[in-house]
Design a protein around this motif. Structure first.
Motif, PDB file in Angstrom:
ATOM      1  N   LEU A  97       0.839  -1.196   0.000  1.00 49.24           N
ATOM      2  CA  LEU A  97       0.000   0.000   0.000  1.00 49.24           C
ATOM      3  C   LEU A  97       0.872   1.243   0.000  1.00 49.24           C
ATOM      4  N   ALA A  98       0.481   2.246  -0.762  1.00 48.61           N
ATOM      5  CA  ALA A  98       1.215   3.506  -0.800  1.00 48.61           C
ATOM      6  C   ALA A  98       0.520   4.579   0.033  1.00 48.61           C
ATOM      7  N   VAL A  99      -0.745   4.366   0.345  1.00 52.50           N
ATOM      8  CA  VAL A  99      -1.517   5.302   1.167  1.00 52.50           C
ATOM      9  C   VAL A  99      -2.190   4.508   2.274  1.00 52.50           C
ATOM     10  N   ASP A 100      -2.547   5.206   3.327  1.00 49.86           N
ATOM     11  CA  ASP A 100      -3.188   4.548   4.452  1.00 49.86           C
ATOM     12  C   ASP A 100      -4.682   4.829   4.524  1.00 49.86           C
ATOM     13  N   GLU A 101      -5.103   5.942   3.926  1.00 48.05           N
ATOM     14  CA  GLU A 101      -6.499   6.322   4.082  1.00 48.05           C
ATOM     15  C   GLU A 101      -6.943   7.247   2.955  1.00 48.05           C
ATOM     16  N   LEU A 102      -8.156   7.019   2.457  1.00 48.40           N
ATOM     17  CA  LEU A 102      -8.834   7.953   1.559  1.00 48.40           C
ATOM     18  C   LEU A 102     -10.060   8.443   2.312  1.00 48.40           C
ATOM     19  N   ALA A 103     -10.188   9.735   2.468  1.00 50.49           N
ATOM     20  CA  ALA A 103     -11.337  10.296   3.177  1.00 50.49           C
ATOM     21  C   ALA A 103     -12.192  11.080   2.193  1.00 50.49           C
ATOM     22  N   VAL A 104     -13.476  10.761   2.159  1.00 50.85           N
ATOM     23  CA  VAL A 104     -14.420  11.432   1.272  1.00 50.85           C
ATOM     24  C   VAL A 104     -15.312  12.330   2.123  1.00 50.85           C
ATOM     25  N   THR A 105     -15.403  13.593   1.743  1.00 52.49           N
ATOM     26  CA  THR A 105     -16.249  14.542   2.445  1.00 52.49           C
ATOM     27  C   THR A 105     -17.253  15.115   1.462  1.00 52.49           C
ATOM     28  N   VAL A 106     -18.520  15.080   1.848  1.00 50.32           N
ATOM     29  CA  VAL A 106     -19.579  15.650   1.022  1.00 50.32           C
ATOM     30  C   VAL A 106     -20.112  16.867   1.757  1.00 50.32           C
ATOM     31  N   GLY A 107     -20.096  18.006   1.081  1.00 48.44           N
ATOM     32  CA  GLY A 107     -20.554  19.245   1.706  1.00 48.44           C
ATOM     33  C   GLY A 107     -21.218  20.152   0.702  1.00 48.44           C
ATOM     34  N   PRO A 108     -21.590  21.331   1.127  1.00 50.32           N
ATOM     35  CA  PRO A 108     -22.285  22.272   0.240  1.00 50.32           C
ATOM     36  C   PRO A 108     -21.448  22.685  -0.977  1.00 50.32           C
ATOM     37  N   ASP A 109     -20.126  22.577  -0.857  1.00 54.39           N
ATOM     38  CA  ASP A 109     -19.253  22.946  -1.972  1.00 54.39           C
ATOM     39  C   ASP A 109     -18.942  21.767  -2.882  1.00 54.39           C
ATOM     40  N   GLY A 110     -19.525  20.602  -2.620  1.00 52.51           N
ATOM     41  CA  GLY A 110     -19.300  19.436  -3.459  1.00 52.51           C
ATOM     42  C   GLY A 110     -18.610  18.319  -2.699  1.00 52.51           C
ATOM     43  N   VAL A 111     -18.015  17.422  -3.449  1.00 50.35           N
ATOM     44  CA  VAL A 111     -17.338  16.263  -2.882  1.00 50.35           C
ATOM     45  C   VAL A 111     -15.842  16.506  -2.915  1.00 50.35           C
ATOM     46  N   SER A 112     -15.188  16.258  -1.786  1.00 52.71           N
ATOM     47  CA  SER A 112     -13.732  16.359  -1.765  1.00 52.71           C
ATOM     48  C   SER A 112     -13.170  15.032  -1.293  1.00 52.71           C
ATOM     49  N   VAL A 113     -11.997  14.718  -1.768  1.00 57.89           N
ATOM     50  CA  VAL A 113     -11.333  13.476  -1.413  1.00 57.89           C
ATOM     51  C   VAL A 113      -9.932  13.817  -0.923  1.00 57.89           C
ATOM     52  N   GLU A 114      -9.576  13.276   0.220  1.00 56.04           N
ATOM     53  CA  GLU A 114      -8.235  13.483   0.761  1.00 56.04           C
ATOM     54  C   GLU A 114      -7.540  12.149   0.892  1.00 56.04           C
ATOM     55  N   CYS A 115      -6.263  12.159   0.588  1.00 53.37           N
ATOM     56  CA  CYS A 115      -5.436  10.965   0.654  1.00 53.37           C
ATOM     57  C   CYS A 115      -4.445  11.158   1.796  1.00 53.37           C
ATOM     58  N   HIS A 116      -4.438  10.217   2.762  1.00 56.58           N
ATOM     59  CA  HIS A 116      -3.557  10.323   3.916  1.00 56.58           C
ATOM     60  C   HIS A 116      -2.534   9.200   3.895  1.00 56.58           C
ATOM     61  N   ASP A 117      -1.321   9.527   4.322  1.00 55.20           N
ATOM     62  CA  ASP A 117      -0.244   8.561   4.360  1.00 55.20           C
ATOM     63  C   ASP A 117       0.483   8.714   5.696  1.00 55.20           C
ATOM     64  N   ASP A 118       0.729   7.616   6.389  1.00 55.97           N
ATOM     65  CA  ASP A 118       1.416   7.679   7.681  1.00 55.97           C
ATOM     66  C   ASP A 118       2.810   8.286   7.558  1.00 55.97           C
ATOM     67  N   ASP A 119       3.473   8.057   6.428  1.00 52.25           N
ATOM     68  CA  ASP A 119       4.813   8.598   6.235  1.00 52.25           C
ATOM     69  C   ASP A 119       4.802  10.104   6.030  1.00 52.25           C
ATOM     70  N   ASP A 120       3.649  10.625   5.655  1.00 52.33           N
ATOM     71  CA  ASP A 120       3.488  12.037   5.347  1.00 52.33           C
ATOM     72  C   ASP A 120       2.546  12.637   6.358  1.00 52.33           C
ATOM     73  N   SER A 121       2.946  13.626   7.085  1.00 48.67           N
ATOM     74  CA  SER A 121       2.054  14.233   8.058  1.00 48.67           C
ATOM     75  C   SER A 121       1.001  15.093   7.361  1.00 48.67           C
ATOM     76  N   GLU A 122       1.262  15.428   6.094  1.00 48.54           N
ATOM     77  CA  GLU A 122       0.315  16.230   5.336  1.00 48.54           C
ATOM     78  C   GLU A 122      -0.652  15.327   4.587  1.00 48.54           C
ATOM     79  N   SER A 123      -1.818  15.860   4.259  1.00 53.76           N
ATOM     80  CA  SER A 123      -2.779  15.128   3.444  1.00 53.76           C
ATOM     81  C   SER A 123      -2.871  15.787   2.095  1.00 53.76           C
ATOM     82  N   ARG A 124      -3.241  15.004   1.104  1.00 56.31           N
ATOM     83  CA  ARG A 124      -3.427  15.515  -0.248  1.00 56.31           C
ATOM     84  C   ARG A 124      -4.908  15.559  -0.522  1.00 56.31           C
TER      85      ARG A 124
END
Length: 125
Positions: A97-124
């Motif tokens: 695995l290259a990523v640990d988590e994909l987070a999907v958020t649905v809100g008034p501005d649409g759908v956003s997807v974030e990719c999280h990785d334990d090696d990276d403290s930042e999310s994409r």
């Protein structure tokens, strides 16, 4: 809402143009999650790094199908592959695995997807 309506909305969200900040990984990953075989491969690889042949055997899926999904998952940035050498001189690609988590958020501005990785403290996103 029907499953096909949800799938088409997810595909629309995934097809939107993205910035060059890793968002492609998240949206491509989201699209691939609609594929049963790709999800099964991700679950298998999450347990331990494994070669394609082992994935094929564990999932009872043809190697051709597994290699196609592995290519797509690797292109999407969800998997990485490394060549490992056996003591007898044989080598094989092992997938992780290259990523640990994909987070999907649905809100008034649409759908956003974030990719999280334990090696990276930042999310994409």
């Amino acid at each position: 809402m029907s499953e096909s309506a949800v799938s088409s909305r997810v595909a629309e969200a995934a097809a939107r143009p993205t910035a060059d900040d890793g968002t492609e990984v998240a949206t491509a990953g989201l699209e691939l999650l609609s594929d049963d075989c790709a999800r099964s491969i991700l679950s298998t690889v999450a347990r331990e790094p494994v070669p394609a042949r082992t994935i094929s055997e564990r999932l009872d899926v043809s190697r051709t199908t597994v290699y196609r999904r592995l290519d797509r998952l690797e292109e999407a940035g969800l998997l990485t592959a490394n060549v490992e050498y056996d003591p007898d001189g044989h080598h094989r690609k092992v997938f992780r695995l290259a990523v640990d988590e994909l987070a999907v958020t649905v809100g008034p501005d649409g759908v956003s997807v974030e990719c999280h990785d334990d090696d990276d403290s930042e999310s994409r996103s």
